[in-house]
Design an enzyme around this catalytic site. Structure first.
Site, PDB file in Angstrom:
ATOM      1  N   ASP A  13       0.810  -1.230   0.000  1.00  0.00           N
ATOM      2  CA  ASP A  13       0.000   0.000   0.000  1.00  0.00           C
ATOM      3  C   ASP A  13       0.838   1.272   0.000  1.00  0.00           C
ATOM      4  O   ASP A  13       0.495   2.263   0.639  1.00  0.00           O
ATOM      5  CB  ASP A  13      -0.971   0.005   1.192  1.00  0.00           C
ATOM      6  CG  ASP A  13      -1.807  -1.248   1.198  1.00  0.00           C
ATOM      7  OD1 ASP A  13      -2.280  -1.620   0.127  1.00  0.00           O
ATOM      8  OD2 ASP A  13      -1.965  -1.854   2.271  1.00  0.00           O
ATOM      9  N   HIS A  43      -4.334  -2.528  -6.125  1.00  0.00           N
ATOM     10  CA  HIS A  43      -3.545  -1.402  -6.615  1.00  0.00           C
ATOM     11  C   HIS A  43      -4.476  -0.317  -7.134  1.00  0.00           C
ATOM     12  O   HIS A  43      -5.203  -0.520  -8.101  1.00  0.00           O
ATOM     13  CB  HIS A  43      -2.571  -1.867  -7.704  1.00  0.00           C
ATOM     14  CG  HIS A  43      -1.468  -2.733  -7.169  1.00  0.00           C
ATOM     15  ND1 HIS A  43      -0.467  -3.246  -7.937  1.00  0.00           N
ATOM     16  CD2 HIS A  43      -1.205  -3.152  -5.902  1.00  0.00           C
ATOM     17  CE1 HIS A  43       0.360  -3.944  -7.177  1.00  0.00           C
ATOM     18  NE2 HIS A  43      -0.077  -3.912  -5.943  1.00  0.00           N
TER      19      HIS A  43
HETATM   20  P1  IMP Z   1      -2.593 -12.723   2.769  1.00  0.00           P
HETATM   21  O1  IMP Z   1      -1.598 -12.213   1.773  1.00  0.00           O
HETATM   22  O2  IMP Z   1      -4.014 -12.470   2.353  1.00  0.00           O
HETATM   23  O3  IMP Z   1      -2.322 -14.135   3.145  1.00  0.00           O
HETATM   24  O4  IMP Z   1      -2.408 -11.865   4.109  1.00  0.00           O
HETATM   25  C1  IMP Z   1      -1.226 -11.936   4.904  1.00  0.00           C
HETATM   26  C2  IMP Z   1      -0.871 -10.581   5.456  1.00  0.00           C
HETATM   27  O5  IMP Z   1      -0.465  -9.725   4.397  1.00  0.00           O
HETATM   28  C3  IMP Z   1      -2.021  -9.844   6.140  1.00  0.00           C
HETATM   29  O6  IMP Z   1      -1.477  -9.071   7.193  1.00  0.00           O
HETATM   30  C4  IMP Z   1      -2.555  -8.935   5.052  1.00  0.00           C
HETATM   31  O7  IMP Z   1      -3.213  -7.806   5.591  1.00  0.00           O
HETATM   32  C5  IMP Z   1      -1.267  -8.558   4.355  1.00  0.00           C
HETATM   33  N1  IMP Z   1      -1.462  -8.220   2.932  1.00  0.00           N
HETATM   34  C6  IMP Z   1      -1.659  -9.067   1.902  1.00  0.00           C
HETATM   35  N2  IMP Z   1      -1.767  -8.411   0.746  1.00  0.00           N
HETATM   36  C7  IMP Z   1      -1.628  -7.115   1.020  1.00  0.00           C
HETATM   37  C8  IMP Z   1      -1.613  -5.941   0.225  1.00  0.00           C
HETATM   38  O8  IMP Z   1      -1.756  -5.947  -1.003  1.00  0.00           O
HETATM   39  N3  IMP Z   1      -1.430  -4.748   0.886  1.00  0.00           N
HETATM   40  C9  IMP Z   1      -1.242  -4.712   2.228  1.00  0.00           C
HETATM   41  N4  IMP Z   1      -1.254  -5.782   3.010  1.00  0.00           N
HETATM   42  C10 IMP Z   1      -1.439  -6.987   2.428  1.00  0.00           C
HETATM   43 MG    MG Z   2      -2.900  -2.063  -1.787  1.00  0.00          MG
END
Ligand code: IMP
Ligand code: MG
Length: 338
Positions: A13, A43
């Site tokens: 982010d 995104h």
């Molecule tokens: P997962 O990728 O859905 O398995 O989530 C694992 C961790 O990564 C969690 O803390 C999510 O909030 C974080 N996370 C996954 N994708 C993103 C993203 O695109 N932006 C920010 N945090 C993410």
């Molecule tokens: Mg994002």
């Protein structure tokens, strides 16, 4: 060599969507490839007054001559992908590797239950359970899905040919360095490595093909989900500073903290970054909103950028001054001459 990898140096982010959309328009990118995990990414792209939240296709879709590919390392939710293809109204630009893994409803259910939801606080998009099944060699891949047949292409071959022909290629990594399964804050991390090396592997190029690694930092840090965040502010304090953000995919509040030089230096090392982008400088210094030249930035904003450059020992070539793709200061040419 014309191949650029864009990655995030914090917890995701940081504005990769904005940076990638700008680069594609400015550099007339011939081919952009999505690397990274999957539709857990969100995104945000704002272009010609329209706001897009891209989860599967490269943010470079805004440049209408850009070929849009998804590398074999990525996991796909076909429903999300087909919706995005409809949204951009240009099917023939899209190519998906036959070996992309496929998220099914059972993966989403597993991601929304147990320790993944309660302890790790994942996005619940099914990416982790899909990658787990992939490691077991049981997962379906894109070539097994009738709706995806017309998009199938050999992505590594297309990307390598484009690079060898001297075309501009843009590789879009997702998440952030500190969410990497290997280099992040384990177990509070995503289900894959998400550094620049992983991005290369995801799309099928070797590291010697990369000319630039642009590492994207935001002017402050945010993190969604569980896990450590040094110098975390209270939500009230974040609101006061204008740093209170809501996550693109999950709608959750993003936790916030000030810019962290130590984390920045380590992620530069882990990614061998050659240039840095710093986004949302207009949030710290509102007088910089929409400014497009370095001279146009306020003295205190320039002071902030100079301090960052001194601390991280890398030129800040791109400075985000607003959410629109064109709201950016681009110093790449200027700094190359020095
Ligand atoms: P997962 O990728 O859905 O398995 O989530 C694992 C961790 O990564 C969690 O803390 C999510 O909030 C974080 N996370 C996954 N994708 C993103 C993203 O695109 N932006 C920010 N945090 C993410
Ligand atoms: Mg994002």
């Amino acid at each position: 060599m014309p191949c650029t990898v864009v990655i995030c140096g914090f917890f995701g982010d940081t504005g990769k969507g904005k940076v990638n959309s700008y680069l594609s328009l400015k550099d007339r990118t011939a081919v952009s490839v999505r690397a990274g995990v999957g539709p857990n990414a969100g995104h945000t792209v704002i272009y010609e007054s329209k706001k897009y939240k891209m989860r599967m296709l490269p943010s470079a879709f805004v440049y209408d001559k850009c070929r849009l590919l998804i590398g074999p390392g990525v996991v796909i939710n076909p429903e999300v992908l087909l919706q995005e293809i409809q949204l951009i109204k240009s099917e023939d630009r899209v190519g998906v590797d036959p070996q992309c893994a496929i998220i099914e409803s059972k993966h989403i259910e597993a991601d929304k239950a147990g320790h993944l939801a309660e302890k790790i606080k994942t996005t619940g998009t099914g990416t982790g359970p899909c990658n787990a099944e992939r490691a077991l060699r049981l997962v379906k891949v894109a070539r097994d899905i009738p709706e995806l047949q017309k998009f199938l292409t050999d992505v590594p071959l297309e990307v390598n040919l484009a690079i060898n022909e001297g075309k501009n290629v843009l590789i879009e990594e997702t998440q952030g360095t500190y969410l990497s399964l290997y280099h992040g804050t384990y177990p509070y991390c995503t289900s894959k490595d998400v550094t620049a090396s992983a991005a290369c592997s995801d799309v099928g190029i070797g590291p010697t093909k990369v000319s630039d690694v642009i590492i994207v930092f935001k002017s402050y840090i945010t993190r969604v989900g569980a896990g450590p965040l040094p110098n975390e502010l209270s939500w009230e304090e974040a609101e006061k500073r204008g740093w209170s953000e809501i996550a693109t995919v999950t709608g959750r509040r993003r936790r916030a903290a000030p810019f962290n030089y130590e984390l920045a230096r380590r992620s530069i090392m882990l990614n061998a970054a050659t240039q840095a982008a710093v986004t949302k400088i207009d949030v710290l210094f509102p007088e910089c909103k929409g400014v497009k030249s370095y001279e146009g930035l306020s003295q205190r904003a320039k002071g902030f950028i100079e301090k960052v450059e001194k601390e991280i020992k890398l030129p800040v070539t791109l400075i985000g001054t607003g959410p629109d793709a064109w709201e950016i200061v681009d110093r790449r040419e200027e700094l190359r001459k020095v």
